[in-house]
Enzyme design. Structure first.
Site, PDB file in Angstrom:
ATOM      1  N   ARG A   1       0.851  -1.188   0.000  1.00 15.26           N
ATOM      2  CA  ARG A   1       0.000   0.000   0.000  1.00 15.26           C
ATOM      3  C   ARG A   1       0.889   1.240   0.000  1.00 15.26           C
ATOM      4  NH1 ARG A   1      -3.634  -2.402  -1.827  1.00 15.26           N
ATOM      5  NH2 ARG A   1      -5.725  -2.691  -0.986  1.00 15.26           N
TER       6      ARG A   1
ATOM      7  N   HIS B   1      -1.036  -0.095  -9.982  1.00 13.95           N
ATOM      8  CA  HIS B   1      -1.812  -0.975  -9.097  1.00 13.95           C
ATOM      9  C   HIS B   1      -2.306  -2.215  -9.855  1.00 13.95           C
ATOM     10  CE1 HIS B   1      -4.289  -1.074  -5.141  1.00 13.95           C
ATOM     11  NE2 HIS B   1      -4.030  -2.305  -5.574  1.00 13.95           N
TER      12      HIS B   1
HETATM   13  P1  NAP Z   1      -2.511 -10.737   5.281  1.00 10.64           P
HETATM   14  O1  NAP Z   1      -2.645 -12.192   4.983  1.00 10.64           O
HETATM   15  O2  NAP Z   1      -3.487 -10.094   6.198  1.00 10.64           O
HETATM   16  O3  NAP Z   1      -1.009 -10.523   5.818  1.00 10.64           O
HETATM   17  C1  NAP Z   1      -0.571  -9.317   6.337  1.00 10.64           C
HETATM   18  C2  NAP Z   1       0.836  -9.506   6.859  1.00 10.64           C
HETATM   19  O4  NAP Z   1       1.315  -8.252   7.333  1.00 10.64           O
HETATM   20  C3  NAP Z   1       0.896 -10.480   8.035  1.00 10.64           C
HETATM   21  O5  NAP Z   1       2.063 -11.253   7.976  1.00 10.64           O
HETATM   22  C4  NAP Z   1       0.940  -9.528   9.234  1.00 10.64           C
HETATM   23  O6  NAP Z   1       1.581 -10.063  10.388  1.00 10.64           O
HETATM   24  C5  NAP Z   1       1.776  -8.410   8.666  1.00 10.64           C
HETATM   25  N1  NAP Z   1       1.552  -7.196   9.446  1.00 10.64           N
HETATM   26  C6  NAP Z   1       0.416  -6.482   9.602  1.00 10.64           C
HETATM   27  N2  NAP Z   1       0.630  -5.434  10.431  1.00 10.64           N
HETATM   28  C7  NAP Z   1       1.922  -5.491  10.795  1.00 10.64           C
HETATM   29  C8  NAP Z   1       2.737  -4.702  11.631  1.00 10.64           C
HETATM   30  N3  NAP Z   1       2.248  -3.641  12.284  1.00 10.64           N
HETATM   31  N4  NAP Z   1       4.028  -5.063  11.795  1.00 10.64           N
HETATM   32  C9  NAP Z   1       4.525  -6.147  11.157  1.00 10.64           C
HETATM   33  N5  NAP Z   1       3.814  -6.948  10.352  1.00 10.64           N
HETATM   34  C10 NAP Z   1       2.517  -6.615  10.170  1.00 10.64           C
HETATM   35  O7  NAP Z   1      -2.552  -9.880   3.931  1.00 10.64           O
HETATM   36  P2  NAP Z   1      -2.176 -10.341   2.438  1.00 10.64           P
HETATM   37  O8  NAP Z   1      -3.305 -11.103   1.829  1.00 10.64           O
HETATM   38  O9  NAP Z   1      -0.840 -10.979   2.456  1.00 10.64           O
HETATM   39  O10 NAP Z   1      -2.126  -8.920   1.723  1.00 10.64           O
HETATM   40  C11 NAP Z   1      -1.222  -7.920   2.171  1.00 10.64           C
HETATM   41  C12 NAP Z   1      -1.565  -6.599   1.535  1.00 10.64           C
HETATM   42  O11 NAP Z   1      -1.234  -6.613   0.145  1.00 10.64           O
HETATM   43  C13 NAP Z   1      -3.056  -6.229   1.520  1.00 10.64           C
HETATM   44  O12 NAP Z   1      -3.463  -5.716   2.773  1.00 10.64           O
HETATM   45  C14 NAP Z   1      -3.120  -5.198   0.443  1.00 10.64           C
HETATM   46  O13 NAP Z   1      -2.882  -3.922   1.010  1.00 10.64           O
HETATM   47  C15 NAP Z   1      -1.956  -5.562  -0.480  1.00 10.64           C
HETATM   48  N6  NAP Z   1      -2.403  -6.014  -1.820  1.00 10.64           N
HETATM   49  C16 NAP Z   1      -1.959  -5.338  -2.912  1.00 10.64           C
HETATM   50  C17 NAP Z   1      -2.355  -5.754  -4.174  1.00 10.64           C
HETATM   51  C18 NAP Z   1      -1.854  -5.071  -5.412  1.00 10.64           C
HETATM   52  O14 NAP Z   1      -2.330  -5.346  -6.505  1.00 10.64           O
HETATM   53  N7  NAP Z   1      -0.887  -4.197  -5.309  1.00 10.64           N
HETATM   54  C19 NAP Z   1      -3.215  -6.853  -4.319  1.00 10.64           C
HETATM   55  C20 NAP Z   1      -3.630  -7.503  -3.168  1.00 10.64           C
HETATM   56  C21 NAP Z   1      -3.225  -7.085  -1.918  1.00 10.64           C
HETATM   57  P3  NAP Z   1       0.958 -11.323  11.164  1.00 10.64           P
HETATM   58  O15 NAP Z   1       1.186 -12.499  10.242  1.00 10.64           O
HETATM   59  O16 NAP Z   1       1.770 -11.398  12.390  1.00 10.64           O
HETATM   60  O17 NAP Z   1      -0.499 -11.018  11.379  1.00 10.64           O
END
Ligand code: NAP
Length: 311
Positions: A226, A274
């Protein structure tokens, strides 16, 4: 007969209507699939949601059992005070494969120094070969559904991969770090840094002047997470100073990225619009319907968002 409201982007309805209809039929679920102007809110059982849909006030949806997001990132709905139903985010195979491909492609581009050869107006015959992957430290911030999948793929290519998450993790082939000191160690190993964190108050400006200074000089940054993860002013300053060598950015605080934003013109920045990973209707519809099936069978919902954490 269930009533399922599609509150996603109107332009995606022609793709989601057949995908959801097929997935519901395959799961043996009898349902009306409707648009917001076709139903009374109090008759809706489930809401298929995206921030680009018309419904933003959930108060009238008194019967709805869950809001099922088509997006992985839920920052635009998680704090909505009218939302009292459980909120599930999207974890989708199409999204995961897309992210793996975007991240792997740009990591290999940085690792192999491809830009030097693609844009070489002076026809310089520089035979400096890149190191092997096993000699190039890569760090992935975020080890969730997408970050862990990318980290594993990069490790399988031979990169020594460090991952960082909020809670401690153990993943095969990944050096897992957590907490503030873990972040320092993870950044200090990041010749290539990939940020796949959600947008929360805790992750805002995580990459700032102080943390960017911890990277090895000349590091590459890839941000498909993000835009809020990065302090843009600090990143531009570190690009200009040479502390950061290159940044490939897929997400921004304001999207579309305004035409006069310095990132567009900066010689060390690549902007992608994006497109790192996109929810695919056919696979996403199966994820949505599986959650409806589970809820109807009294089983726990998958991919529930923790409102207090914000992701
Ligand atoms: P997810 O499964 O919810 O994983 C989030 C990860 O971030 C987890 O490992 C979490 O830690 C870690 N995290 C959250 N807050 C943190 C903090 N304060 N300090 C350290 N680590 C932290 O999400 P995901 O499915 O992998 O997706 C991640 C993000 O990718 C989405 O939220 C979205 O913003 C982005 N995204 C972008 C696109 C694009 O096209 N560019 C597409 C899809 C998603 P824990 O494991 O300990 O909970």
């Amino acid at each position: 007969m269930l009533t399922i409201l599609y509150d996603g982007a109107p332009k995606m309805w022609p793709a989601y209507q057949p995908a959801l209809t097929t997935a519901l039929a395959d799961a043996g679920i009898a349902a009306h699939l409707v648009l917001p102007d076709e139903v009374a809110p109090e008759a809706v059982d489930y809401i298929v949601y995206a921030p680009t849909g018309p419904v933003q006030d959930f108060t009238p949806f008194t019967r709805a059992r869950a809001v099922l997001s088509l997006w992985a990132g839920v920052e635009r709905v998680v704090g909505n005070p009218t939302l009292t139903q459980p909120l599930c985010r999207m974890v989708d195979d199409g999204l995961e494969r897309g992210m793996i491909e975007w991240v792997t492609g740009h990591v290999l581009r940085a690792h192999l120094g491809m830009d030097r050869h693609i844009i070489n107006p002076d026809r310089i015959w520089d035979q400096t070969a890149p190191p092997l992957a096993r000699e190039r430290g890569v760090t992935v911030l975020g080890l969730g559904a997408l970050g862990a999948a990318c980290a594993s793929t990069l490790a399988s290519l031979g990169f020594p991969v460090t991952g960082w998450s909020r809670t401690p993790k153990s993943l095969p082939g990944i050096l897992c770090e957590s907490g503030p000191e873990g972040l320092h160690r993870a950044l200090s190993r990041a010749e290539i840094l990939v940020t796949i964190l959600p947008n929360t108050p805790e992750t805002t400006n995580l990459l700032n002047a102080d943390t960017l200074a911890l990277l090895p000089r000349g590091a590459t940054i890839l941000n498909p997470g993000r835009g809020t993860l990065i302090d843009d002013v600090a990143l531009l300053a570190t690009l200009d100073s040479g502390q950061v060598g290159q940044a490939t950015l897929d997400v921004f605080r304001v999207e579309p990225l305004p035409a006069d934003h310095p990132y567009w013109a900066h010689p060390k920045v690549t902007v992608t619009p994006h497109i790192a990973a996109e929810t695919r209707p056919s696979s996403a519809a199966r994820v949505i319907v599986e959650n409806i099936r589970r809820d109807q069978a009294g089983e726990p919902l998958l991919h529930l968002v923790d409102r207090s954490r914000g992701y």
